[in-house]
Motif scaffolding. Structure first.
Motif, mmCIF file in Angstrom:
data_model
loop_
_atom_site.group_PDB
_atom_site.id
_atom_site.type_symbol
_atom_site.label_atom_id
_atom_site.label_comp_id
_atom_site.label_asym_id
_atom_site.label_seq_id
_atom_site.Cartn_x
_atom_site.Cartn_y
_atom_site.Cartn_z
ATOM 1 N N LEU A 514 0.834 -1.208 0.000
ATOM 2 C CA LEU A 514 0.000 0.000 0.000
ATOM 3 C C LEU A 514 0.869 1.259 0.000
ATOM 4 O O LEU A 514 0.569 2.229 -0.709
ATOM 5 C CB LEU A 514 -0.941 -0.002 1.205
ATOM 6 C CG LEU A 514 -2.003 -1.106 1.226
ATOM 7 C CD1 LEU A 514 -2.777 -1.078 2.542
ATOM 8 C CD2 LEU A 514 -2.974 -0.960 0.058
ATOM 9 N N ASN A 518 0.902 4.157 -3.070
ATOM 10 C CA ASN A 518 0.800 5.604 -2.834
ATOM 11 C C ASN A 518 2.035 6.343 -3.327
ATOM 12 O O ASN A 518 1.930 7.430 -3.907
ATOM 13 C CB ASN A 518 0.571 5.877 -1.345
ATOM 14 C CG ASN A 518 -0.874 5.658 -0.935
ATOM 15 O OD1 ASN A 518 -1.750 6.439 -1.273
ATOM 16 N ND2 ASN A 518 -1.136 4.576 -0.229
ATOM 17 N N THR A 571 -6.251 4.022 -0.281
ATOM 18 C CA THR A 571 -5.302 3.737 -1.362
ATOM 19 C C THR A 571 -6.034 3.318 -2.630
ATOM 20 O O THR A 571 -5.682 3.737 -3.746
ATOM 21 C CB THR A 571 -4.309 2.643 -0.935
ATOM 22 O OG1 THR A 571 -3.637 3.067 0.253
ATOM 23 C CG2 THR A 571 -3.289 2.369 -2.018
#
Length: 801
Positions: A514, A518, A571
C-alpha cells in the motif's frame, strides 16, 4: 500478401481437435469442425427409429466429441457463448465447405496412411492459397505432403498445439520441404499475436522440440527412480514447484495426460532416433510396461501412479503405486531437509545452487537429473533447432517449466554445470566447451532491456528476435527502477509511464505494498503521465495480507485494524481519483484485494487467463477495500427508468456473496467485475504490459482529468434490505448456508442497501466506504471469522463453519 483468418476448418473432433476448435472460437474466429460418419446406429438412435441417413446420426461423432470437450474441466472455452462460433459437420456431407476456410487444420488419428487419405479428399475442395497444416505430434511433415500439388505443398506445414490448446502456450511450427517462407512468417506471427502462443519454428525431426526434450526428461526420471530406490512421492516432491515446475510434478502429470499418450511418443522416439546417444532411455522400464498391460493409464482409467479409493465412511483417499511390488498402498510423506532450507529463497534461480550442494538423496537426485538434462539438451543442437533459446521456450510453454535447461544451467553457472556433469559421467556438447574456452561463460545476457542468447555459428551473443514489441520486467527492473521497498518495485517504462510491480509473498497486499502504491501515484502525479500496475508473478495478487488482519483481530487491536482497513480503502480510492490515468493489468489469480485494485483503476487490461473475484466470504468477512462499495455503485449505474432495480443489485450482491471467481477474463464481464466498453482482454500474455502502457499513454494524451468523487449513488434502503434478509433466511433454513454465512451475508446486505434507509436515496462513496469498514471490523470480532482466517492461513483453503 496480406492474409487474414476469418474462418478455420478443423478436421477431426477428438480431444485435440475439439480443443483447437474451441481456442479459435475463443479469439473470435468462425470454426467448421468435421469428423467421420458413424457406420452403425447406437442403442439410443435405434430406439428413436433413426437411420444412418439422418443428419443427427451422421453428425453424432463430431457433436458428441464437441459437447464432451465443452463439459470438461478446466473448460476449453473462455465463455460458453463462444461455442456458438463453432459449426459441426461430417467429412462426407460437408467437406466441400472447407473451400470457405482460410486455414484447414488436420487433427485425425496419428497414422500416416489415414492422414494422406484425408489430404487427398481435402485438396479436391481446398481453394488455392489456403493454409493447410497438420497437428501431428511426430509424423515427419515431408511424408505427409507427398503426391500433393505444388500449391498444397507450398502452403502446408505442421502446426503442433499442446494439450489442452487453451492453456498450454507452445505452438510448434514445422516446415515441410517446400513450405514457403511467407507461410512460416505468417503462422509464427499469428500464433503470438492472435492465439496468444509462444511460437517456435522447429525442424522436421522426431517429436520436434518440446516432446523430444520433455519426453527424454520424463523417461530419464522413470529409469532413475528405480536406480535410486525412490518412491513416486519423493520424485514428485523434488520435481514440482521447488524447481519451478507444475504442482502436479512428474507422476501426477503423467496421470493427468495419460500414460498411453506418453508411451506412444516414447515408442516413436525409440523407433525413429536410433543414433540418439540416449536411445536406450526411450525403452519402457518394466514397471511402465506392466502398467500398460494392466490399463493403469492414469485419470482416464481411474488409476495410474495414483488411485483414489472410497473408504467405508464414504470419504476418499489417495493411494500411491509401489513400484517394487506394483501394488497400491497408503501415500508416504516425502521430506528432505534441503527443501526446508530453500523455503526462504524466493528467487528460483538462487534455489538451484542450494539444491545441488545437498549431501543427501535430494542433492544426488538433482545432480543426476540436471546433468542428464543439460547433456541431452546441448546435444540436440543443431539436430532439432539451431537456437538454444527455442529449447527453453518450448519447455516453458509446452511443459510449464519456469526455466528451460539452458536457463537452469546459467543459474548454476555454465562452468559449474560442466564440472557437475563430468562428475556424473556426462559430457556437454562440443560447442559448449568451445564457448567457455572462448571466454563466454553464460548462455544468456541482458543488455538495454533485451535478452541476448549465444548463437553458436557466430560464437557470440545476439538478441533474441521478437522482443521489440513487448516489455520484459526482469530485464529492466534494476536499470529502470525509480523506487522500491520490500513489497514493490516501481519502474520507468518510458514515455512518462510508470509500472508498479508487486514483489511480496504471493503478491499479497500489505502495508508495504500500500505504501508502494501511494508512492507510485505520488511520483506519477509529480513527474510522469500515468501508472500501470503489472507484474510477472505466477498470480497478479491473491489479495490482502490476511495474516496481518488475523493477528490484529486476535489481539483485539481494533483501532489499528480500523486504521489499516481505512488505509486500504483510501489507497484504492487514490487509484480512482488521482490526477494521472491508472491501468491495472491482472493475470491468473486476481482475488480479494487484487480484484479491488482492478475495480478502482481507470482501465483494466486483463489477460484472457485471469481468474478474478471478491472471495472475502471464504475468510469470514466482506470486501473491505472498496469492493462492496464499488459493486453497489456499479449496480446503481445500470439502473434505468422503470427497471427492476433490486434485480440488478441482487446480481452484484450474489457475485460477492457466492465468492464468484471468473474462469476467464471474459466471464468477468458477466459478474460486472470487468466493464464492457471500458476494460479490455488480451490473449498474448507477453504483450499485456505493452498494451496496458499504450492505454495509459492514450488516456494521458487525450487530456486526462482527475475524476470527481461520486455523491450520486442510488441505494435502495429497506426495500433491498428486506428482500436480502428474506433470501438469507431461506438459504439458511434450507441448510444451503451456515449461521455464520448468513451473518456475513446480512452484513453485506446492509452495506449494499445503504443501511436501513426508509426509502431509496442518493449517497456518496465515502458513506458506503464507512458502512463497509464498519461491517468488516465487526466481523473480525467474530470467533467463527477468526477460525476461517486461521484455517486459510494454515491449510490454504476456506473453512465452512
Amino acid at each position: 500478401m496480406k492474409r487474414t483468418i476469418n474462418k478455420v476448418a478443423v478436421i477431426g473432433s477428438g480431444i485435440m481437435g475439439s480443443g483447437i476448435a474451441c481456442h479459435f472460437a475463443n479469439i473470435g474466429v468462425e470454426v467448421l469442425l468435421l469428423d467421420i460418419v458413424p457406420r452403425e446406429l447406437n442403442e439410443k438412435e435405434q430406439k428413436k427409429g433413426l437411420t444412418l441417413e439422418d443428419k443427427e446420426v451422421r453428425n453424432r461423432i463430431v457433436n458428441d466429441s464437441l459437447q464432451n470437450s465443452l463439459k470438461s474441466k478446466p473448460s476449453p472455452i473462455y465463455h460458453k457463448d463462444f461455442a456458438n462460433r463453432i459449426t459441426t459437420g461430417n467429412l462426407e456431407d460437408d467437406i466441400a465447405k472447407v473451400s470457405e476456410a482460410d486455414w484447414i487444420i488436420e487433427v485425425v488419428v496419428e497414422r500416416l496412411d489415414i492422414k494422406k487419405q484425408v489430404f487427398e479428399k481435402l485438396e479436391k475442395h481446398r481453394k488455392p492459397g489456403t493454409l493447410i497444416t497438420s497437428n501431428t505430434s511426430g509424423i515427419p511433415i515431408k511424408f505427409m505432403n507427398e503426391g500433393r500439388s505444388e500449391d498444397f505443398q507450398k502452403h502446408f506445414c505442421g502446426t503442433h498445439f499442446f494439450n489442452p490448446p487453451r492453456y498450454l502456450r507452445l505452438f510448434e511450427i514445422i516446415p515441410g520441404p517446400d513450405t514457403s517462407g511467407e507461410v512460416l512468417d505468417f503462422l509464427n506471427d499469428y500464433g503470438k499475436k492472435f492465439l496468444g502462443k509462444k511460437s517456435v519454428i522447429a525442424k522436421d525431426t522426431p517429436a520436434f522440440i518440446g516432446n523430444r526434450v520433455g519426453i527424454f526428461s520424463i523417461m530419464s526420471l522413470f529409469h532413475m527412480v528405480k536406480d535410486m530406490d525412490m518412491t513416486i512421492e519423493e520424485v514428485d516432491k523434488l520435481t514440482g514447484p521447488v524447481i519451478g515446475r507444475q504442482k502436479s510434478a512428474t507422476f501426477r502429470t503423467v496421470d493427468v495426460v495419460g500414460l498411453d499418450t506418453l508411451v506412444h511418443v516414447a515408442n516413436g522416439l525409440y523407433e525413429n532416433v536410433p543414433e540418439d546417444e540416449a536411445h536406450d532411455l526411450f525403452a519402457l522400464p518394466d514397471f511402465i510396461q506392466t502398467m500398460m498391460d494392466n490399463k493403469w493409464l492414469g485419470s482416464k482409467t481411474g488409476q495410474g501412479f495414483y488411485k483414489k479409493e472410497k473408504k467405508e465412511d464414504g470419504s476418499s483417499e489417495i493411494k500411491s503405486l509401489d513400484l517394487d511390488k506394483m501394488e497400491f498402498r497408503d501415500r508416504k510423506s516425502a521430506k528432505f531437509s534441503v527443501l526446508e532450507q530453500t523455503k526462504t529463497i524466493d528467487k528460483l534461480s538462487d534455489r538451484y545452487k542450494v539444491l545441488i550442494k545437498d549431501e543427501g538423496k535430494a542433492g544426488k537426485f538433482y545432480r543426476k537429473n540436471f546433468s542428464a538434462l543439460f547433456a541431452y539438451a546441448s546435444n540436440r543442437i543443431p539436430e532439432i533447432t539451431d537456437e538454444l533459446y527455442k529449447i527453453d521456450d518450448a519447455m516453458q510453454a509446452g511443459f510449464g517449466w519456469e526455466h528451460g535447461p539452458f536457463q537452469v544451467w546459467d543459474a548454476l553457472g555454465v562452468e559449474k554445470g560442466i564440472e557437475m556433469m563430468k562428475a556424473e559421467g556426462y559430457e556437454p556438447a562440443a560447442w559448449v566447451s568451445e564457448m567457455v574456452d572462448a571466454g563466454i561463460t553464460s548462455f544468456y545476457s541482458v543488455k538495454e532491456g533485451n535478452t541476448y542468447y549465444y548463437e553458436i555459428p557466430k560464437k557470440e551473443h545476439v538478441k533474441v528476435p521478437g522482443q521489440d514489441s513487448y516489455i520484459i520486467l526482469d530485464n529492466i527492473r534494476e536499470s529502470k527502477a525509480v523506487f522500491q521497498n520490500s513489497g514493490v518495485v516501481v519502474e520507468d517504462l518510458g514515455d512518462g509511464i510508470l509500472n508498479l510491480e508487486f514483489r511480496s509473498k504471493m503478491n499479497s497486499i500489505g502495508g508495504d505494498v500500500l505504501d508502494g502504491i501511494n508512492k507510485a501515484i505520488d511520483l506519477a502525479e509529480k513527474e510522469y503521465r500515468g501508472l500501470v500496475v503489472s507484474n510477472d508473478g505466477k498470480n497478479f495478487s491473491v489479495g490482502a495480507n490476511i495474516g496481518m488482519i488475523f493477528m490484529m483481530a486476535v489481539e483485539q487491536e481494533y483501532d489499528e485494524l480500523n486504521m489499516a482497513i481505512k488505509y486500504f480503502q483510501d489507497t484504492m480510492m487514490r487509484m480512482r481519483y488521482s490526477s494521472i490515468p491508472t491501468v491495472s493489468a491482472p493475470h491468473n489469480m486476481a482475488l480479494g484485494g487484487g480484484c479491488e485494485l482492478s475495480l478502482h483503476a481507470d482501465k483494466v487490461v486483463a489477460h484472457a487467463e485471469t481468474y478474478i473475484g471478491l472471495v472475502e466470504f471464504g475468510v469470514g468477512v466482506i470486501p473491505g477495500g472498496g469492493g462492496s462499495k464499488e459493486m453497489t455503485l456499479r449496480a446503481s449505474d445500470t439502473y434505468q427508468k422503470d427497471d427492476v432495480e433490486l434485480n440488478r443489485l441482487r446480481e452484484n450482491f450474489l457475485t460477492i456473496g457466492m465468492a464468484k471467481v471468473s474462469t476467464s477474463a471474459y466471464e468477468a464481464y458477466d459478474t460486472n467485475i470487468l466493464q464492457k466498453g471500458k476494460d479490455i482482454v488480451v490473449v498474448n500474455r507477453d504483450n499485456q504490459l505493452t498494451i496496458a502502457k499504450k492505454h495509459a499513454l492514450l488516456m494521458a494524451e487525450n487530456g486526462y482529468t482527475k475524476p470527481i468523487m461520486r455523491k450520486d449513488i442510488k441505494v435502495l434502503g429497506k426495500q433491498a434490505l428486506g428482500a436480502f434478509y428474506v433470501g438469507t433466511d431461506q438459504m439458511n433454513a434450507g441448510k444451503y448456508i451456515s449461521d455464520h454465512d448468513k451473518k456475513i451475508a446480512n452484513k453485506l446486505a446492509y452495506v449494499m442497501a445503504g443501511g436501513d434507509l426508509s426509502e431509496a436515496s442518493y449517497v456518496s462513496e465515502q458513506y458506503l466506504l464507512d458502512l463497509e469498514r464498519e461491517a468488516f471490523l465487526s466481523l473480525c470480532g467474530e470467533r467463527k471469522t477468526l477460525e476461517r482466517l486461521q484455517h486459510m492461513l494454515q491449510k490454504g483453503k476456506p473453512l465452512r463453519n
